[in-house]
Design a protein around this motif. Sequence first.
Motif, PDB file in Angstrom:
ATOM      1  N   ALA A  95      23.003  -1.119   2.249  1.00 37.96           N
ATOM      2  CA  ALA A  95      21.828  -1.699   1.530  1.00 37.96           C
ATOM      3  C   ALA A  95      20.735  -1.110   2.580  1.00 37.96           C
ATOM      4  CB  ALA A  95      21.920  -3.278   1.536  1.00 37.96           C
ATOM      5  N   GLU A  96      19.578  -0.752   1.773  1.00 36.19           N
ATOM      6  CA  GLU A  96      18.424  -0.319   2.514  1.00 36.19           C
ATOM      7  C   GLU A  96      17.083  -1.143   1.970  1.00 36.19           C
ATOM      8  OE1 GLU A  96      19.086   4.423   3.755  1.00 36.19           O
ATOM      9  OE2 GLU A  96      19.446   3.953   1.575  1.00 36.19           O
ATOM     10  N   PHE A  97      17.075  -2.406   2.230  1.00 38.22           N
ATOM     11  CA  PHE A  97      16.047  -3.214   1.764  1.00 38.22           C
ATOM     12  C   PHE A  97      14.587  -2.987   2.544  1.00 38.22           C
ATOM     13  CE2 PHE A  97      19.629  -6.221   0.311  1.00 38.22           C
ATOM     14  CZ  PHE A  97      19.875  -5.320  -1.080  1.00 38.22           C
ATOM     15  N   ALA A  98      14.835  -2.993   3.793  1.00 38.56           N
ATOM     16  CA  ALA A  98      13.646  -2.907   4.675  1.00 38.56           C
ATOM     17  C   ALA A  98      14.170  -1.818   5.762  1.00 38.56           C
ATOM     18  CB  ALA A  98      13.445  -4.134   5.315  1.00 38.56           C
ATOM     19  N   ARG A  99      13.228  -1.526   6.779  1.00 37.82           N
ATOM     20  CA  ARG A  99      13.674  -0.624   7.890  1.00 37.82           C
ATOM     21  C   ARG A  99      12.586  -1.006   9.103  1.00 37.82           C
ATOM     22  NH1 ARG A  99      10.954   4.824   8.497  1.00 37.82           N
ATOM     23  NH2 ARG A  99      10.566   4.220  10.596  1.00 37.82           N
ATOM     24  N   LYS A 100      12.930  -0.611  10.235  1.00 33.81           N
ATOM     25  CA  LYS A 100      11.879  -0.809  11.257  1.00 33.81           C
ATOM     26  C   LYS A 100      10.699  -0.089  11.287  1.00 33.81           C
ATOM     27  CE  LYS A 100      14.579  -3.261  13.944  1.00 33.81           C
ATOM     28  NZ  LYS A 100      14.285  -4.695  14.281  1.00 33.81           N
ATOM     29  N   SER A 101       9.482  -0.749  11.463  1.00 38.82           N
ATOM     30  CA  SER A 101       8.177  -0.278  11.118  1.00 38.82           C
ATOM     31  C   SER A 101       7.689   0.764  12.298  1.00 38.82           C
ATOM     32  CB  SER A 101       7.227  -1.483  11.109  1.00 38.82           C
ATOM     33  OG  SER A 101       7.069  -2.412  12.233  1.00 38.82           O
ATOM     34  N   ASP A 102       8.393   0.759  13.416  1.00 35.08           N
ATOM     35  CA  ASP A 102       8.217   1.758  14.508  1.00 35.08           C
ATOM     36  C   ASP A 102       8.139   3.204  14.068  1.00 35.08           C
ATOM     37  OD1 ASP A 102       8.290  -0.515  16.246  1.00 35.08           O
ATOM     38  OD2 ASP A 102      10.166  -0.016  16.954  1.00 35.08           O
ATOM     39  N   GLY A 103       6.988   3.822  14.178  1.00 34.02           N
ATOM     40  CA  GLY A 103       6.823   5.169  13.651  1.00 34.02           C
ATOM     41  C   GLY A 103       6.290   5.272  12.512  1.00 34.02           C
ATOM     42  N   LEU A 104       5.881   4.339  11.677  1.00 39.11           N
ATOM     43  CA  LEU A 104       5.544   4.475  10.320  1.00 39.11           C
ATOM     44  C   LEU A 104       4.022   4.331  10.444  1.00 39.11           C
ATOM     45  CD1 LEU A 104       7.322   2.236   7.924  1.00 39.11           C
ATOM     46  CD2 LEU A 104       7.516   4.674   8.079  1.00 39.11           C
ATOM     47  N   VAL A 105       3.155   5.395   9.756  1.00 33.55           N
ATOM     48  CA  VAL A 105       1.485   5.043   9.850  1.00 33.55           C
ATOM     49  C   VAL A 105       1.513   4.335   8.477  1.00 33.55           C
ATOM     50  CG1 VAL A 105      -0.617   6.959   9.355  1.00 33.55           C
ATOM     51  CG2 VAL A 105       1.347   7.457  10.579  1.00 33.55           C
TER      52      VAL A 105
END
Length: 292
Positions: A95-105
């Motif tokens: 499941a790929e519902f969310a991810r870490k926000s680190d590194g996202l612009v």
Amino acid sequence: MQEILDATQAGDWRTLDPKNTLYLDLANGRVVIELAPAFAPAHVANIRALAKSGYWNGLSINRSQDNFVVQWGDPAEDDKDRKPLGRGAKAKLPAEFARKSDGLVFDRLPDADGWAPEVGFVDGFPAARDPAAKTAWMAHCYGTVGAGRDVAADSSNGTELYVVTGQSPRQLDRNITVVGRVVQGIELLSVLPRGTGPLGFYVQPTQRTPIQAIRLAADVPKKERTAIEVLRTGTPAFAELVEARRNRRDDWYKHMAGHIDLCNVPLPTRAPPVAPAQAQKAPSAKGKKARK
């Protein structure tokens, strides 16, 4: 809004990556989908493999639920009757519902949201973020493409895809894997006849819309690709566009809202401008004797 777009510069726009662009070809036109590997890398990799093997070619759109979604895939109900996945595709994905926000612009919108602490855009995709939990996820806006699943969180593999064609069902956020969004051709899906079966599934096979092909743009000859550019969401031009939509200052509006929901922010696209043809040079008279 159009005045803002007319004033944009070439650098305000970006072209779609052919490796992350999916073409859904129907008898009456093409739907262009931009994939989001930054949010759903395993699903996007599987979708690429499925497209390369021609998995969806000859299958159909099987569901059109009013004010909700259109869905396509293999209509067979029994596993033994379903089409093989093809080379390189996996039957089981996380499941790929969310991810870490680190590194996202994260290009944040100024207004509050009822579904997340912060909302905005990541690489042009409507997204949400929880700074305290350091997580981010894609939002279910009109045109969002997701991977259908069963009850188990990890029961999707990208073979059953849907697109939101109704009012934004944000309750699905972080409950299903979002794989991308439609950037062109959504009208070909939103106008499909509504299914009369449960959840909008078509009762009769003849009601289904045949899929001619689903291919990656990278696997399509350049002359057959759809030329399209998308406005960058991290530019001053996009910020100006958002403000113009938050506060409508044209003569028709008598009250300025001072607020905009994430899913009401337009994401402009355009055909790439045609470069002006070089002016034809007049034949040179050098070396010729001037006439009197």
